[in-house]
Design an enzyme around this catalytic site. Structure first.
Site, PDB file in Angstrom:
ATOM      1  N   ASP A  53       8.511 -25.476  -3.828  1.00  0.00           N
ATOM      2  CA  ASP A  53       7.595 -25.652  -4.960  1.00  0.00           C
ATOM      3  C   ASP A  53       6.766 -24.386  -5.155  1.00  0.00           C
ATOM      4  O   ASP A  53       5.995 -24.277  -6.115  1.00  0.00           O
ATOM      5  CB  ASP A  53       6.724 -26.902  -4.804  1.00  0.00           C
ATOM      6  CG  ASP A  53       5.769 -26.827  -3.621  1.00  0.00           C
ATOM      7  OD1 ASP A  53       5.894 -25.897  -2.807  1.00  0.00           O
ATOM      8  OD2 ASP A  53       4.890 -27.711  -3.520  1.00  0.00           O
ATOM      9  N   SER A  54       6.978 -23.387  -4.264  1.00  0.00           N
ATOM     10  CA  SER A  54       6.419 -22.056  -4.503  1.00  0.00           C
ATOM     11  C   SER A  54       6.922 -21.499  -5.830  1.00  0.00           C
ATOM     12  O   SER A  54       6.364 -20.528  -6.344  1.00  0.00           O
ATOM     13  CB  SER A  54       6.771 -21.104  -3.357  1.00  0.00           C
ATOM     14  OG  SER A  54       8.155 -21.124  -3.090  1.00  0.00           O
ATOM     15  N   ASP A  92      12.306 -29.213  -2.137  1.00  0.00           N
ATOM     16  CA  ASP A  92      10.924 -29.280  -1.646  1.00  0.00           C
ATOM     17  C   ASP A  92      10.154 -30.284  -2.497  1.00  0.00           C
ATOM     18  O   ASP A  92      10.063 -30.127  -3.721  1.00  0.00           O
ATOM     19  CB  ASP A  92      10.310 -27.878  -1.798  1.00  0.00           C
ATOM     20  CG  ASP A  92       9.067 -27.700  -0.958  1.00  0.00           C
ATOM     21  OD1 ASP A  92       8.836 -28.504  -0.047  1.00  0.00           O
ATOM     22  OD2 ASP A  92       8.331 -26.729  -1.227  1.00  0.00           O
ATOM     23  N   LYS A 122      12.273 -31.526   1.976  1.00  0.00           N
ATOM     24  CA  LYS A 122      11.168 -31.114   2.856  1.00  0.00           C
ATOM     25  C   LYS A 122       9.863 -31.632   2.261  1.00  0.00           C
ATOM     26  O   LYS A 122       9.713 -31.641   1.036  1.00  0.00           O
ATOM     27  CB  LYS A 122      11.117 -29.589   2.964  1.00  0.00           C
ATOM     28  CG  LYS A 122       9.868 -29.054   3.654  1.00  0.00           C
ATOM     29  CD  LYS A 122       9.867 -27.550   3.795  1.00  0.00           C
ATOM     30  CE  LYS A 122       9.238 -26.810   2.664  1.00  0.00           C
ATOM     31  NZ  LYS A 122       7.841 -27.179   2.334  1.00  0.00           N
ATOM     32  N   GLU A 124       5.347 -31.756   3.155  1.00  0.00           N
ATOM     33  CA  GLU A 124       4.255 -31.205   3.950  1.00  0.00           C
ATOM     34  C   GLU A 124       3.427 -32.315   4.592  1.00  0.00           C
ATOM     35  O   GLU A 124       3.252 -33.383   3.997  1.00  0.00           O
ATOM     36  CB  GLU A 124       3.320 -30.369   3.046  1.00  0.00           C
ATOM     37  CG  GLU A 124       4.007 -29.165   2.412  1.00  0.00           C
ATOM     38  CD  GLU A 124       3.078 -28.348   1.523  1.00  0.00           C
ATOM     39  OE1 GLU A 124       1.846 -28.588   1.528  1.00  0.00           O
ATOM     40  OE2 GLU A 124       3.587 -27.458   0.822  1.00  0.00           O
ATOM     41  N   GLU A 191       4.683 -22.976   9.421  1.00  0.00           N
ATOM     42  CA  GLU A 191       4.281 -21.835   8.594  1.00  0.00           C
ATOM     43  C   GLU A 191       2.954 -21.273   9.082  1.00  0.00           C
ATOM     44  O   GLU A 191       1.948 -21.993   9.181  1.00  0.00           O
ATOM     45  CB  GLU A 191       4.156 -22.266   7.122  1.00  0.00           C
ATOM     46  CG  GLU A 191       3.671 -21.119   6.238  1.00  0.00           C
ATOM     47  CD  GLU A 191       3.706 -21.424   4.748  1.00  0.00           C
ATOM     48  OE1 GLU A 191       4.217 -22.492   4.346  1.00  0.00           O
ATOM     49  OE2 GLU A 191       3.216 -20.573   3.981  1.00  0.00           O
TER      50      GLU A 191
HETATM   51  O1  KIV Z   1       7.419 -23.904  -1.523  1.00  0.00           O
HETATM   52  C1  KIV Z   1       7.816 -23.157  -0.620  1.00  0.00           C
HETATM   53  O2  KIV Z   1       8.492 -22.141  -0.833  1.00  0.00           O
HETATM   54  C2  KIV Z   1       7.460 -23.512   0.724  1.00  0.00           C
HETATM   55  C3  KIV Z   1       7.424 -22.403   1.702  1.00  0.00           C
HETATM   56  C4  KIV Z   1       6.110 -21.716   1.596  1.00  0.00           C
HETATM   57  C5  KIV Z   1       7.683 -22.876   3.039  1.00  0.00           C
HETATM   58  O3  KIV Z   1       7.160 -24.637   1.004  1.00  0.00           O
END
Ligand code: KIV
Length: 288
Positions: A53-54, A92, A122, A124, A191
């Site tokens: 989600d970056s 993500d 994934k 968090e 991270e």
């Molecule tokens: O969104 C993303 O790219 C991430 C990384 C910072 C691990 O979650």
């Protein structure tokens, strides 16, 4: 123009990843958000791709990852899968796609699998998200946890900074890792935690793959943000990222050359356009 074919490559799956761990071979993992980059990562032999989600920051220009929606994620993940059919693809889960309830988490994790052909998701968070991980895994979806610097909680964490510096904070992260492992996460991303904490968690892991992003070399593999690797994110360069090539600089120079050549009428040149035979041209003039 001749089409470059994607080189045949064996599909990376969970057994492939666990085999690498068993053989002591580090797993390679990169972020990716688009088709052409996915194509290159597939060719380069990258094991895993995270459509992070970056992308809210690297691709959409937001200040943080928080505005990113499930629809944003699905659209980009589909494009990445088309470019990288054999990479182990991780979707993500964006902000508020799993926090509200276990059911929300399962439904949205399911979208990544059904609509974007992901291999895993994934999310968090530590022990407080263990029931989300357990529910997703019960639904048959491989899940990865994410601890340490978790960008969706950047406000609560007080900024993008090293996590787990004190013994107490480090203990909390180690306990969170155990909770996620016990909930069924097959992997955990650490991270920006100190290298020795990452090493301890890796040593204590029992059948769970530990990946490092800025957390040192003592994990089962490494993740990097693609845009940081190639100087493609102009706002800042985190210390943990190594620049493997100045692609941003090369592209900027190319753009400046384009502007100059068009301004000076040196582009396009005859090899860049298509002519018309005299006969057809004469006929056209008559028709007009
Ligand atoms: O969104 C993303 O790219 C991430 C990384 C910072 C691990 O979650």
């Amino acid at each position: 123009m001749a089409e470059t074919q994607i080189q045949p490559r064996k599909k990376v799956n969970l057994p492939t990843l666990f085999k690498k761990v068993q053989e002591g071979k580090p797993i390679t993992w990169l972020t990716c958000y688009d088709y052409p980059t996915a194509y290159l990562q597939e060719q380069a032999g990258v094991d895993m791709i995270l459509v992070g989600d970056s992308l809210g920051m690297t691709m959409l220009g937001y200040e943080s990852t928080l505005p990113v929606t499930m629809d944003d994620m699905i659209r980009h993940t589909q494009a990445v899968r088309r470019g990288a059919p054999n990479v182990f693809l991780v979707g993500d889960m964006p902000y508020m796609s799993y926090q509200p309830s276990v059911e929300t988490a399962i439904r949205n994790a399911g979208r990544f699998m059904a609509e974007a052909s992901c291999d895993a998701i994934k999310l968090e968070g530590g022990v407080e998200m263990a029931d989300r991980i357990a529910g997703i895994v019960r639904a048959g979806i491989p899940a990865i946890g994410h601890l340490g610097l978790t960008p969706q909680s950047v406000s609560a964490l007080g900024g993008y900074r090293l996590q787990g510096k004190s013994a107490l904070q480090a203990k909390k992260i180690a306990d969170d890792a155990k909770a996620l492992e016990q909930a069924g996460a097959f992997a955990i991303l650490l991270e920006m935690v100190p290298d020795r904490l990452c090493q301890l968690i890796t040593q204590r892991a029992d059948g769970c793959i530990i990946m490092s992003l800025g957390s040192g070399p003592h994990a089962h593999g490494q993740l990097l943000i693609y845009h940081d690797m190639f100087g493609l994110f102009p706002r800042f360069k985190p210390r943990m990222a190594k620049v493997f090539g100045e692609a941003g600089k090369v592209i900027l120079e190319g753009l400046q050359a384009y502007v100059k050549e068009v301004s000076e009428s040196t582009f396009p040149a005859p090899e860049n356009w298509f002519g018309m035979p005299d006969e057809a041209y004469e006929e056209l003039l008559k028709l007009l």
